[in-house]
Enzyme design. Structure first.
Site, short mmCIF file in Angstrom:
data_model
loop_
_atom_site.label_atom_id
_atom_site.label_comp_id
_atom_site.label_asym_id
_atom_site.label_seq_id
_atom_site.Cartn_x
_atom_site.Cartn_y
_atom_site.Cartn_z
N SER A 228 39.88 35.42 47.12
CA SER A 228 39.16 34.33 46.46
C SER A 228 40.03 33.55 45.50
O SER A 228 39.53 32.71 44.75
CB SER A 228 37.96 34.91 45.70
N ASP A 229 41.35 33.80 45.52
CA ASP A 229 42.25 33.15 44.57
C ASP A 229 43.38 32.42 45.29
O ASP A 229 44.54 32.50 44.91
CB ASP A 229 42.83 34.20 43.61
N MET A 230 43.03 31.69 46.33
CA MET A 230 44.04 30.98 47.12
C MET A 230 44.25 29.57 46.57
O MET A 230 43.97 28.56 47.21
CB MET A 230 43.62 30.95 48.60
N ASN B 52 49.84 29.37 45.07
CA ASN B 52 50.09 30.58 45.86
C ASN B 52 50.56 30.29 47.28
O ASN B 52 50.44 31.14 48.17
CB ASN B 52 48.83 31.45 45.90
#
Length: 428
Positions: free
Chosen positions: A330-332, A336
């Protein structure tokens, strides 16, 4: 016009000129901390040799002059093709100290540099001062200024010995304690792994340079979850590397004195001294597109349409994006995903990193709330890419469900997600 040229001639030392014929433009230099200086921009190649690439000059009342980046392989927006930049040239943006380690550097050095302790609030002038004084070992291959290059040259003459394998885990325990002592309080609780840089001896490695993330050591449910996620990141990177056209950062796990360490080999380093350039998708978007979006495939499509991304790079990005979605990452965000410039002025996808099921990260207060993982489904044109990524994601969840380094409760969750993807794959 004659008067203008006379005035320009009288002030030649304070004027910067770029462009030819009707494209000729003039700008006044701007002093930084009272000094009328410009900074040479050096680049370290993959063999460890330094090259002069450009000169950066601050301009009044803002912006900078830095011609020559296109010749070094960097895509350049039309407004900067003659060397004019509204702020600092974008290849320098990812060099500024950031994240956990960046804030450590800022806290340790800000008084000597005469700038604030929070690097997120630094002005362009603050960044110039920091990069030119202490920027000898930052992300990518550039070094700004003679002082920073002199530091790198001195380091290259007497490089420190990498730590030997037999005592590496104990050494990492010491480095973790040092990182926590000098680091940023509350970072891991706020959703960021504490980390440190290290040199380790590994004969089969491409470089001794590694970045090491680590968990706490108290055995609490929160710490256990962070440890689970570090193991998952290692497994996810291995499975991401099975996607066609995707390379992943090389990693390995160590455990000692209650801590789990994830060691990730730096892919912007080669051997002892070699380096390669690197730029994040977020920096590219801000400099070349200005969309402010976060969807990797959408931004990649825009870069390709503008001629800055080779067409064969789009499909691997789409596969990696779906893989991340199918492993509950959920942290794309756009920091990154990174790229390397090529001599053709197009961008090459860099190895994947920071790929893990962040949906299950603890909340800032340490709570572990119940989460619902709903794997996204593809539109018909995306079906083949989705299935390709889903196969790798199933492999990830299945391996995580068997890995004894992960807590029993989280392994059960991994097993459930593997079953869910199996059922979906049969219907999509």
């Amino acid at each position: 016009m004659a008067t203008l040229h006379r005035l320009l001639g009288e002030s030649a030392s304070q004027i910067v000129t770029h462009g030819q014929a009707r494209r000729t433009r003039y700008a006044a230099r701007r002093p930084v901390r009272g000094e009328w200086a410009d900074w040479p921009l050096y680049e370290i190649d993959a063999t460890g040799r330094a090259h002069s690439r450009a000169r950066l000059t601050p301009l009044a009342s803002q912006g900078s002059s830095c011609p020559g980046l296109a010749e070094a392989g960097w895509p350049v927006p039309p407004e900067s093709r003659d060397g004019w930049w509204e702020g600092l040239p974008y290849p320098l943006h990812d060099m500024r100290p950031q994240g956990y380690i960046g804030r450590q550097i800022a806290r340790a050095e800000h008084q000597a540099l005469g700038i604030g302790a929070d690097p997120d609030r630094w002005s362009d002038d603050d960044v110039l001062i920091a990069l030119s004084r202490i920027g000898s070992d930052l992300s990518g291959s550039f070094i700004l200024g003679d002082e920073a290059l002199a530091r790198w040259q001195q380091h290259s003459l007497t490089p420190p010995e990498p730590h030997p394998a037999p005592t590496l885990a104990a050494h990492y325990v010491q480095l973790a304690e040092q990182a926590l002592t000098s680091g940023v309080p509350g970072s891991s609780a706020a959703g960021e792994f504490p980390k440190f840089c290290a040199l380790r001896d590994a004969p089969v490695a491409r470089t001794p340079h590694v970045l090491v993330k680590f968990s706490g050591a108290d055995g609490s449910p929160t710490v256990q979850r962070w440890a689970d996620l570090l193991v998952c990141e290692h497994l996810a990177l291995n499975w991401a590397g099975t996607l066609t056209g995707v390379e992943a950062a090389r990693s390995r796990l160590l455990q000692a004195q209650g801590r789990t360490f994830l060691e990730v080999e730096r892919f912007d380093r080669h051997g002892w001294l070699g380096r390669s350039p690197l730029v994040s998708l977020g920096t590219l978007d801000a400099a070349l597109l200005g969309s402010g979006r976060s969807d990797w495939p959408d931004l990649a499509t825009r870069l390709m349409a503008a001629g800055w991304l080779a067409p064969d790079a789009l499909a691997p990005i789409q596969r990696l994006w779906w893989f991340g979605k199918l492993i509950a990452n959920s942290d794309m965000h756009t920091g990154n995903l990174s790229f390397r410039p090529r001599p053709t002025l197009t961008l090459q996808l860099a190895p994947a990193y920071d790929m893990l099921p962040m949906l299950y990260a603890p909340l800032p207060g340490g709570e572990l709330p119940a989460r619902t993982f709903q794997p996204p489904l593809p539109l018909p044109p995306q079906r083949d890419t989705w299935h390709h990524a889903c196969q790798a994601a199933q492999g990830f969840w299945a391996e995580a469900a068997r890995d004894s380094r992960i807590s029993q409760a989280f392994r059960q969750q991994c097993h459930a997600h593997h079953s869910t993807l199996q059922r979906l794959a049969e219907r999509v």
